[in-house]
Design an enzyme around this catalytic site. Structure first.
Site, PDB file in Angstrom:
ATOM      1  N   THR A 154       3.125  -7.964 -12.905  1.00 62.41           N
ATOM      2  CA  THR A 154       3.342  -6.623 -12.343  1.00 62.41           C
ATOM      3  C   THR A 154       4.293  -5.863 -13.260  1.00 62.41           C
ATOM      4  O   THR A 154       5.133  -6.475 -13.918  1.00 62.41           O
ATOM      5  CB  THR A 154       3.955  -6.757 -10.934  1.00 62.41           C
ATOM      6  OG1 THR A 154       2.969  -7.285 -10.066  1.00 62.41           O
ATOM      7  CG2 THR A 154       4.459  -5.432 -10.381  1.00 62.41           C
ATOM      8  N   ARG A 182      -5.645  -7.620   1.415  1.00 64.90           N
ATOM      9  CA  ARG A 182      -4.220  -7.962   1.294  1.00 64.90           C
ATOM     10  C   ARG A 182      -3.453  -6.774   0.671  1.00 64.90           C
ATOM     11  O   ARG A 182      -3.927  -6.119  -0.242  1.00 64.90           O
ATOM     12  CB  ARG A 182      -4.079  -9.194   0.404  1.00 64.90           C
ATOM     13  CG  ARG A 182      -2.659  -9.724   0.285  1.00 64.90           C
ATOM     14  CD  ARG A 182      -2.153  -9.616  -1.128  1.00 64.90           C
ATOM     15  NE  ARG A 182      -0.782 -10.081  -1.256  1.00 64.90           N
ATOM     16  CZ  ARG A 182      -0.014  -9.798  -2.284  1.00 64.90           C
ATOM     17  NH1 ARG A 182      -0.483  -9.086  -3.285  1.00 64.90           N
ATOM     18  NH2 ARG A 182       1.220 -10.220  -2.337  1.00 64.90           N
ATOM     19  N   VAL A 183      -2.274  -6.500   1.186  1.00 66.06           N
ATOM     20  CA  VAL A 183      -1.473  -5.378   0.689  1.00 66.06           C
ATOM     21  C   VAL A 183      -0.290  -5.914  -0.128  1.00 66.06           C
ATOM     22  O   VAL A 183       0.469  -6.762   0.346  1.00 66.06           O
ATOM     23  CB  VAL A 183      -0.976  -4.504   1.863  1.00 66.06           C
ATOM     24  CG1 VAL A 183       0.002  -3.446   1.380  1.00 66.06           C
ATOM     25  CG2 VAL A 183      -2.174  -3.834   2.547  1.00 66.06           C
ATOM     26  N   SER A 184      -0.176  -5.432  -1.354  1.00 67.82           N
ATOM     27  CA  SER A 184       0.926  -5.817  -2.243  1.00 67.82           C
ATOM     28  C   SER A 184       2.203  -5.060  -1.858  1.00 67.82           C
ATOM     29  O   SER A 184       2.149  -4.004  -1.229  1.00 67.82           O
ATOM     30  CB  SER A 184       0.504  -5.478  -3.664  1.00 67.82           C
ATOM     31  OG  SER A 184       1.620  -5.252  -4.455  1.00 67.82           O
ATOM     32  N   ASP A 185       3.354  -5.576  -2.282  1.00 70.63           N
ATOM     33  CA  ASP A 185       4.620  -4.876  -2.024  1.00 70.63           C
ATOM     34  C   ASP A 185       4.818  -3.668  -2.937  1.00 70.63           C
ATOM     35  O   ASP A 185       5.682  -2.827  -2.682  1.00 70.63           O
ATOM     36  CB  ASP A 185       5.796  -5.835  -2.277  1.00 70.63           C
ATOM     37  CG  ASP A 185       5.814  -6.289  -3.736  1.00 70.63           C
ATOM     38  OD1 ASP A 185       4.877  -6.998  -4.148  1.00 70.63           O
ATOM     39  OD2 ASP A 185       6.735  -5.900  -4.480  1.00 70.63           O
ATOM     40  N   THR A 203       9.131  -7.329  -8.764  1.00 69.24           N
ATOM     41  CA  THR A 203       7.949  -8.144  -9.016  1.00 69.24           C
ATOM     42  C   THR A 203       8.161  -9.476  -8.305  1.00 69.24           C
ATOM     43  O   THR A 203       9.288  -9.810  -7.936  1.00 69.24           O
ATOM     44  CB  THR A 203       7.710  -8.354 -10.522  1.00 69.24           C
ATOM     45  OG1 THR A 203       6.529  -9.156 -10.694  1.00 69.24           O
ATOM     46  CG2 THR A 203       8.887  -9.056 -11.203  1.00 69.24           C
ATOM     47  N   GLY A 204       7.082 -10.227  -8.124  1.00 74.73           N
ATOM     48  CA  GLY A 204       7.203 -11.517  -7.439  1.00 74.73           C
ATOM     49  C   GLY A 204       6.156 -11.618  -6.344  1.00 74.73           C
ATOM     50  O   GLY A 204       5.145 -10.913  -6.373  1.00 74.73           O
ATOM     51  N   GLY A 206       4.643 -10.697  -3.123  1.00 71.54           N
ATOM     52  CA  GLY A 206       4.765  -9.509  -2.280  1.00 71.54           C
ATOM     53  C   GLY A 206       5.207  -9.819  -0.861  1.00 71.54           C
ATOM     54  O   GLY A 206       6.016  -9.089  -0.271  1.00 71.54           O
TER      55      GLY A 206
HETATM   56  N1  ASP Z   1       4.367  -8.284  -6.366  1.00 69.43           N
HETATM   57  C1  ASP Z   1       2.964  -8.388  -6.688  1.00 69.43           C
HETATM   58  C2  ASP Z   1       2.177  -8.649  -5.436  1.00 69.43           C
HETATM   59  O1  ASP Z   1       2.606  -9.420  -4.614  1.00 69.43           O
HETATM   60  C3  ASP Z   1       2.647  -9.466  -7.672  1.00 69.43           C
HETATM   61  C4  ASP Z   1       3.546  -9.509  -8.888  1.00 69.43           C
HETATM   62  O2  ASP Z   1       4.647  -9.014  -8.876  1.00 69.43           O
HETATM   63  O3  ASP Z   1       3.115 -10.072  -9.901  1.00 69.43           O
HETATM   64  O4  ASP Z   1       1.108  -8.124  -5.314  1.00 69.43           O
END
Ligand code: ASP
Length: 280
Positions: A154, A182-185, A203-204, A206
């Site tokens: 991300t 699915r909904v990302s953060d 990032t991480g 979600g």
């Molecule tokens: N935060 C993103 C999600 O959960 C994924 C990512 O940060 O790589 O969709």
């Protein structure tokens, strides 16, 4: 003027040294080009510029190079926020556009500022965004091999401009292999938030980031008197009970920059005109 960007997480076990060097170089190039852009543009224009450069680079999981979902399609999410006007705009699960952050930017001037799925796609087409496949051969191979590259790549950016204004933008291709819907953060206030005091991009995983309301919490703490570092540390402490997986970048209105991750190796770069820093 300050700028910090991230390119998601970097896993030593799934990525080689060559990719690491390529990511370092890409992040340094983009942070410096964006700093140059910032000389003559606002914070909000610059976060969009930086994130669109990151989306265009297939090394990162946003725009071109986004991960593929469980049904074989790519759905992307992106948002931006202006710390001065407090406006947040974004797209959730948009398909077949080159730069989701550009669609989110157009939505900044619309009453309904966060659109999802079919509505986001229709809005993009109505506003001249052409059909564009962001799939790369590498992502297709990973999908076909059913290799889940958990939460990597991300992208995000926080900027403090010469007028002392803050803005943030974040863009993602998601976790990979997720359930449709699915909904990302990344297009929520947990993953992307700013006000006149502080801006943060995440990032991480979600689900962990939303549970912790991470970006909104860090920003609120700085607003209420915490130092930037203190706000990061307390908020990351609160991820520990459930081993939350997150990495964040931030800038406050005094020009302090900070980054932290709960699992090692978030990739990031920052620049203030003199000092550059890149993940190692
Ligand atoms: N935060 C993103 C999600 O959960 C994924 C990512 O940060 O790589 O969709």
């Amino acid at each position: 003027m300050k700028i910090i960007i991230h390119g998601g997480f970097f896993s030593e076990s799934t990525t080689n040294q060559e990719t690491k060097v390529a990511k370092q170089q890409a992040l340094l190039r983009i942070v410096k080009d964006s700093y140059q852009f910032l000389q003559t543009h606002t914070a909000i224009e610059t976060v969009v510029f930086a994130v669109s450069q990151l989306e265009d680079d297939a090394l990162f999981n946003a725009g071109i190079g986004s991960q593929i979902q469980s049904d074989g399609k790519i759905r992307m999410s992106a948002s931006l926020m202006d710390g001065t006007t407090q406006k947040f705009s974004g797209v959730i699960n948009i398909e077949q556009v080159k730069n989701p952050i550009h669609v989110a930017h157009v939505l900044m001037n619309v009453d309904d500022r966060v659109l999802g799925g079919e509505g986001a796609i229709a809005f993009a087409r109505d506003h001249g965004f052409k059909i564009f496949s962001t799939e790369t051969p590498q992502r297709k191979e990973e999908y076909e091999a059913k290799v889940k590259s958990n939460g990597q790549g991300t992208v995000g950016c926080v900027v403090l401009d010469k007028e002392g204004k803050l803005a943030v933008a974040t863009s993602t291709g998601g976790k990979g292999f997720e359930i449709v819907g699915r909904v990302s953060d990344s297009a929520t206030v947990a993953g992307n938030y700013v006000n006149e005091f502080c801006g943060v991009s995440l990032t991480g995983v979600g689900e962990d980031i939303v549970s912790n309301a991470t970006a909104a919490k860090i920003v609120t703490r700085v607003t209420d008197g915490f130092t930037l570092q203190g706000a990061f540390e307390k908020t990351f402490e609160e991820l520990k009970p459930y081993d939350g997986f997150a990495g964040a970048i931030g800038i406050d209105n005094k020009g302090n920059m900070f980054h932290q991750d709960s699992h090692p190796n978030m990739v990031f770069a920052s620049f203030d005109g003199e000092k550059e820093e890149v993940f190692v």
